[in-house]
Design a protein around this motif. Structure first.
Motif: not given
Length: 255
Positions: A65, A67, A69, A82, A84, A86, A91, A93, A230-231, A235
């Motif tokens: 996963s 995130r 921006n 934005e 996020s 998987e 996801c 956003g 945020d690897y 989520i």
């Protein structure tokens, strides 16, 4: 990554979509990175720039996963995104362009979208609706989520939930190493490329795993700045309450 022509080409690929059809966003987040198989951040900076970029691109697909921006300018206005995502495609956003704003969630083959009045009014125009129909859509969708099968509606915001989508069209040619940098407290090496007045910059971590931490483009028609972080963090993707959901078929009855 090519300059203005390729950016405009991305917009044409996305033609017919409702919000988020902006070449700058695609270019902004297409260059995120992930785990680099067989290479650590400690020796990544010793490689040629092209190889650094290629390893990051190839490895990014292994992240569970991440995130994104992004903010910038496109042919439809100023945007901020934005999302996020998987690896399997779920996801959530947000997507803002000028006065239009929307949230979206994808769970399996189902999508949920909630927008402000300007977003739904713009949505209604895609169905060639009259003013009365537009107002009915705005009123029924206010503070509600539209439920639809993934890919079955003109909204298509959740096409961004496809990990491979962000690698589409990425070019690594012409990159050069340009020294050390720091992104949000993390040490990085900078890769740059200049073509036809457009300057692209990649920032690749040199501590821990060699992720791409940031990507920017300046000097062209579609400047942008994006960060990826945020690897591999979980989520929290949940469907909205059933009472707040409108089915796609019911909404289409208004047109």
């Amino acid at each position: 990554m090519e300059e203005g022509a390729d950016q405009r080409g991305e917009t044409m690929v996305a033609k017919g979509k409702l919000l988020a059809r902006r070449s700058g966003v695609v270019m902004a987040v297409v260059a995120f990175g992930g785990l680099t198989v067989g290479t650590t951040a400690q020796d990544i900076e010793d490689l040629p720039a092209k190889e650094i970029a290629e390893k990051a691109i190839d490895a990014s697909r292994t992240a569970d996963s991440f995130r994104i921006n992004a903010k910038g300018v496109s042919d439809v206005g100023n945007y901020r995104v934005e999302v996020s995502i998987e690896k399997q495609g779920d996801c959530r956003g947000t997507d803002d362009t000028d006065d239009r704003s929307a949230q979206y969630t994808k769970i399996g083959d189902t999508t949920y979208t909630r927008g402000n009045d300007a977003f739904w009014r713009n949505y209604a125009t895609w169905w060639n609706s009259d003013d009365q129909a537009e107002q009915r859509v705005v009123e029924i969708m206010r503070d509600r989520w539209l439920k639809a099968p993934a890919g079955a509606d003109a909204l298509s915001l959740t096409e961004w939930c496809d990990v491979d989508y962000w690698h589409h069209g990425l070019k690594t040619g012409g990159l050069k190493k340009a020294g050390a940098a720091e992104v949000d407290g993390q040490s990085a090496i900078t890769l740059t490329r200049e073509r036809a007045g457009v300057t692209d910059r990649w920032y690749v971590a040199t501590e821990g795993q060699p992720y791409i931490l940031k990507y920017t483009s300046s000097g062209g028609d579609y400047p942008f700045e994006s960060t990826v972080n945020d690897y591999n963090k979980p989520i929290d993707v949940k469907a909205p309450p059933a009472d707040d959901v409108i089915e796609l078929n019911r909404l289409r009855e208004l047109f």
